[in-house]
Write a protein that holds these residues in place. Structure first.
Motif, PDB file in Angstrom:
ATOM      1  N   LYS A 184       0.835  -1.209   0.000  1.00  0.00           N
ATOM      2  CA  LYS A 184       0.000   0.000   0.000  1.00  0.00           C
ATOM      3  C   LYS A 184       0.869   1.258   0.000  1.00  0.00           C
ATOM      4  O   LYS A 184       0.617   2.207  -0.739  1.00  0.00           O
ATOM      5  N   ILE A 185       1.914   1.253   0.806  1.00  0.00           N
ATOM      6  CA  ILE A 185       2.835   2.391   0.868  1.00  0.00           C
ATOM      7  C   ILE A 185       3.575   2.556  -0.459  1.00  0.00           C
ATOM      8  O   ILE A 185       3.805   3.676  -0.925  1.00  0.00           O
ATOM      9  N   ALA A 186       3.931   1.429  -1.068  1.00  0.00           N
ATOM     10  CA  ALA A 186       4.662   1.466  -2.332  1.00  0.00           C
ATOM     11  C   ALA A 186       3.887   2.223  -3.408  1.00  0.00           C
ATOM     12  O   ALA A 186       4.472   2.930  -4.234  1.00  0.00           O
ATOM     13  N   LYS A 187       2.562   2.089  -3.380  1.00  0.00           N
ATOM     14  CA  LYS A 187       1.728   2.746  -4.394  1.00  0.00           C
ATOM     15  C   LYS A 187       1.701   4.264  -4.236  1.00  0.00           C
ATOM     16  O   LYS A 187       1.276   4.977  -5.131  1.00  0.00           O
ATOM     17  N   GLU A 188       2.176   4.745  -3.084  1.00  0.00           N
ATOM     18  CA  GLU A 188       2.178   6.185  -2.826  1.00  0.00           C
ATOM     19  C   GLU A 188       3.459   6.857  -3.313  1.00  0.00           C
ATOM     20  O   GLU A 188       3.628   8.066  -3.136  1.00  0.00           O
ATOM     21  N   GLY A 189       4.377   6.069  -3.885  1.00  0.00           N
ATOM     22  CA  GLY A 189       5.579   6.648  -4.465  1.00  0.00           C
ATOM     23  C   GLY A 189       6.731   6.863  -3.493  1.00  0.00           C
ATOM     24  O   GLY A 189       7.688   7.574  -3.796  1.00  0.00           O
ATOM     25  N   LYS A 190       6.671   6.237  -2.334  1.00  0.00           N
ATOM     26  CA  LYS A 190       7.740   6.368  -1.351  1.00  0.00           C
ATOM     27  C   LYS A 190       8.949   5.511  -1.785  1.00  0.00           C
ATOM     28  O   LYS A 190       8.800   4.375  -2.195  1.00  0.00           O
ATOM     29  N   THR A 191      10.136   6.088  -1.713  1.00  0.00           N
ATOM     30  CA  THR A 191      11.353   5.343  -2.030  1.00  0.00           C
ATOM     31  C   THR A 191      11.596   4.305  -0.946  1.00  0.00           C
ATOM     32  O   THR A 191      11.580   4.624   0.249  1.00  0.00           O
ATOM     33  N   MET A 192      11.836   3.048  -1.350  1.00  0.00           N
ATOM     34  CA  MET A 192      12.012   1.983  -0.377  1.00  0.00           C
ATOM     35  C   MET A 192      13.116   1.030  -0.825  1.00  0.00           C
ATOM     36  O   MET A 192      13.236   0.724  -2.014  1.00  0.00           O
ATOM     37  N   ILE A 193      13.904   0.591   0.139  1.00  0.00           N
ATOM     38  CA  ILE A 193      14.882  -0.467  -0.089  1.00  0.00           C
ATOM     39  C   ILE A 193      14.532  -1.588   0.877  1.00  0.00           C
ATOM     40  O   ILE A 193      14.503  -1.378   2.099  1.00  0.00           O
ATOM     41  N   ILE A 194      14.248  -2.758   0.325  1.00  0.00           N
ATOM     42  CA  ILE A 194      13.710  -3.866   1.119  1.00  0.00           C
ATOM     43  C   ILE A 194      14.633  -5.073   1.024  1.00  0.00           C
ATOM     44  O   ILE A 194      14.828  -5.634  -0.055  1.00  0.00           O
ATOM     45  N   VAL A 195      15.202  -5.475   2.155  1.00  0.00           N
ATOM     46  CA  VAL A 195      15.907  -6.754   2.227  1.00  0.00           C
ATOM     47  C   VAL A 195      14.872  -7.809   2.582  1.00  0.00           C
ATOM     48  O   VAL A 195      14.173  -7.693   3.601  1.00  0.00           O
ATOM     49  N   THR A 196      14.729  -8.819   1.735  1.00  0.00           N
ATOM     50  CA  THR A 196      13.649  -9.784   1.956  1.00  0.00           C
ATOM     51  C   THR A 196      13.982 -11.162   1.413  1.00  0.00           C
ATOM     52  O   THR A 196      14.763 -11.306   0.465  1.00  0.00           O
ATOM     53  N   HIS A 197      13.381 -12.171   2.055  1.00  0.00           N
ATOM     54  CA  HIS A 197      13.421 -13.549   1.544  1.00  0.00           C
ATOM     55  C   HIS A 197      12.107 -13.906   0.852  1.00  0.00           C
ATOM     56  O   HIS A 197      11.959 -15.022   0.335  1.00  0.00           O
TER      57      HIS A 197
END
Length: 250
Positions: A184-197
């Protein structure tokens, strides 16, 4: 927006980051994947100086820091540019959900209590926890605690949010509620760096995916380039082991 140049980090004789170079544009969602011990979390922690790099330059917006000649004031300024969501939540156990989100607004941004409360209440509503404002972390599920952590990060209105394996400490049935909030946050255009499995999540949400191994970026590209058209044999081996029956199309 964000530029990392020749970033290196050692823990004793162990060279964890071996000269990382990376650029992230404003509004990009970058997922970092790779085996345990590849340097993913260390890279994230170096970005806001929770770990001090041994060498390299980190630039976020107009703030640039050279690890070889860094000052405390520079680190403080850089940290104000980002917010971190930790895999272990890192909430204040003696504070309610509302107070946890208010903390940075009052201490860092010097807002008055009334304004901080209004912002924090709205952010808890945004992550689906408007009914848990008075609850302490011990009375929240892991997924709810992580959503408080996300609201706390959003409260600072950072230029980039850093997610360090945000679902790794959760029971499987709680993973979805946290991932849906991040989406949901991603759709708002916020820059994000996600470490994920969570590879399925990474390929659905990301503009670009970074595959790391042994302290270096082995390969980077769009979700299709990484999951379908890999160029590096090491990437193919990792994905084959993680998703043996990968069926992916864009």
């Amino acid at each position: 927006m964000i530029e990392i140049t020749n970033l290196k980090k050692n823990f004793g004789p162990n060279e964890v980051l071996k000269g990382i170079n990376l650029k992230v544009n404003k509004g990009d969602i970058i997922s970092i994947i790779g085996p345990s011990g590849s340097g993913k979390t260390t890279l994230l922690r170096c970005l806001n100086y929770l770990e001090k790099p041994d060498e390299g330059i980190i630039t976020i917006g107009e703030v640039s820091i050279n690890a070889r000649k860094v000052h405390k004031k520079d680190i403080y300024t850089l940290r104000k540019k980002s917010a971190m969501v930790f895999q272990s939540y890192n909430l204040f156990q003696h504070k309610t959900a509302l107070q946890n989100v208010m903390e940075g607004l009052i201490v860092v941004q010097k807002k008055n209590i009334k304004e901080a409360q209004e912002i924090a209440t709205e952010l808890l509503r945004k992550v689906g926890l408007e009914h848990k404002t008075k609850a302490f972390p011990s009375h929240l599920s892991g997924g709810q605690q992580q959503r408080v952590g996300i609201a706390r990060a959003l409260a600072l209105n950072p230029e980039v949010i850093l997610f360090d394996e945000p679902t790794s400490a959760l029971d499987p049935e709680l993973v979805g509620e946290v991932l849906s909030v991040i989406a949901k946050i991603a759709k708002e255009g916020k820059t994000m760096i996600i470490v994920t499995h969570e590879l399925n999540f990474a390929r659905e949400i990301s503009d670009r995916i970074i595959f790391m191994d042994n302290g270096v970026i082995v390969e980077e590209g769009s979700p299709k380039e990484i999951f379908v058209e890999q160029k590096e044999e090491r990437t193919k081996q990792f994905l084959k082991r993680m998703v043996p029956e990968l069926d992916y199309s864009i």
